[in-house]
Design an enzyme around this catalytic site. Sequence first.
Site, PDB file in Angstrom:
ATOM      1  N   ASN A 117      96.131  62.711  -8.769  1.00  0.00           N
ATOM      2  CA  ASN A 117      97.057  61.818  -8.066  1.00  0.00           C
ATOM      3  C   ASN A 117      98.327  61.686  -8.898  1.00  0.00           C
ATOM      4  O   ASN A 117      98.292  61.774 -10.129  1.00  0.00           O
ATOM      5  CB  ASN A 117      96.428  60.438  -7.871  1.00  0.00           C
ATOM      6  CG  ASN A 117      97.326  59.507  -7.073  1.00  0.00           C
ATOM      7  OD1 ASN A 117      97.869  59.884  -6.040  1.00  0.00           O
ATOM      8  ND2 ASN A 117      97.504  58.290  -7.553  1.00  0.00           N
ATOM      9  N   HIS A 119     101.383  59.005  -9.730  1.00  0.00           N
ATOM     10  CA  HIS A 119     101.590  57.556  -9.651  1.00  0.00           C
ATOM     11  C   HIS A 119     102.957  57.208 -10.248  1.00  0.00           C
ATOM     12  O   HIS A 119     103.311  57.719 -11.320  1.00  0.00           O
ATOM     13  CB  HIS A 119     100.490  56.824 -10.426  1.00  0.00           C
ATOM     14  CG  HIS A 119     100.606  55.336 -10.357  1.00  0.00           C
ATOM     15  ND1 HIS A 119     100.274  54.625  -9.229  1.00  0.00           N
ATOM     16  CD2 HIS A 119     101.032  54.429 -11.275  1.00  0.00           C
ATOM     17  CE1 HIS A 119     100.486  53.336  -9.456  1.00  0.00           C
ATOM     18  NE2 HIS A 119     100.955  53.190 -10.680  1.00  0.00           N
ATOM     19  N   SER A 146     103.329  59.354 -13.637  1.00  0.00           N
ATOM     20  CA  SER A 146     102.157  59.932 -14.296  1.00  0.00           C
ATOM     21  C   SER A 146     101.356  60.742 -13.279  1.00  0.00           C
ATOM     22  O   SER A 146     101.262  60.376 -12.111  1.00  0.00           O
ATOM     23  CB  SER A 146     101.249  58.839 -14.864  1.00  0.00           C
ATOM     24  OG  SER A 146     101.950  57.935 -15.689  1.00  0.00           O
ATOM     25  N   ASP A 155      93.815  54.064 -10.561  1.00  0.00           N
ATOM     26  CA  ASP A 155      94.844  54.605 -11.461  1.00  0.00           C
ATOM     27  C   ASP A 155      94.423  54.576 -12.927  1.00  0.00           C
ATOM     28  O   ASP A 155      95.249  54.369 -13.817  1.00  0.00           O
ATOM     29  CB  ASP A 155      96.165  53.830 -11.287  1.00  0.00           C
ATOM     30  CG  ASP A 155      96.715  53.944  -9.882  1.00  0.00           C
ATOM     31  OD1 ASP A 155      96.532  54.996  -9.262  1.00  0.00           O
ATOM     32  OD2 ASP A 155      97.328  52.975  -9.396  1.00  0.00           O
TER      33      ASP A 155
END
Length: 325
Positions: A117, A119, A146, A155
């Site tokens: 992912n 972020h 990130s 996260d």
Amino acid sequence: MKLGKRATLGKPAKVAVLISGKGTNMAALLYASRVPEAPYAIVLVASNDPHAPGLAVAEGEGIPTFALSHTGMSRSDHDAAMDAAIRASGAEYVALAGYMRVLGSQFVSDWSGRLTNVHPSLLPKYPGLHTHRAALAAGDAKAGCSVHLVTDELDAGEVLGQTEVAVLAGDTEETLAARVLIAEHQLYPRVLSELVSRPYHADWLVDQVRQLALAQPQAEETVSHGMPCFGIIKGKKFAWVSVDHHSDGKIALLARISGVDEQAQLIEVDPQRYYRPPYFGAGWIGIRLDLGDTDWNAIRDWLSRSWRSVAPRKLTGLIDAAEQF
């Protein structure tokens, strides 16, 4: 991420990208994948919103798409449908790129280590939403983005890469977000390329073996025959990692086995993965680590077995006794 000598990559890793909106990070990943010798290829763009604008971008670029609204579906049923579409595409990795749907534990577990992912903050700062608002409110001089592995905790997975973005005088959430998005488009393709390449890189492969080998009781690492070597302190060696030893082009774990019969059987069953390591004799087996599909649980078992074959009986007896309680 430091990567050293690597084996020759095979075909590009197949990646599915999940989106919920415009898909600008998806587009960045897609166009970066078209650079010569890119280590990944996008094989599917999927969304929980059939009207997501990014789907039209993917379709226009000739990428297969899948869309299924989550409205009226349980999280587990929707996750299962997305998972089925991803697997049907042949994807080996999943990249979340503005996918605004929390994935359930089963999906995350099934894709552990292969689910990423991006972020918009410098994690661990500001997980969740409203990251730019939080950075401005805190008076931060730097914001950023990130790329991380996805885990059950929001996260909180391993951060694979970050890019800092200066906070300028007069910045609003919107102006800061626009510059951070540019940084995301630069960061995500680079980090995804590094991630899909890790299974072929000597530094990373040696480190995985190192962690598992040194988890054995009273284990130590030395260098022997020019290779990382693991043994029992003041005792025998139980494993080596061969990295292009004598220019053989292989990255492999060398572990102890019972003898010539087992060695021959392993090589007959899977001659690509197993081989007789030169100079080590019939009591050892070479196990290729650079084929891109290493089963690290199996490597853990090989190291444990190899360690036991040389460990003093007193030490193994104490461990066996402890495991009974």
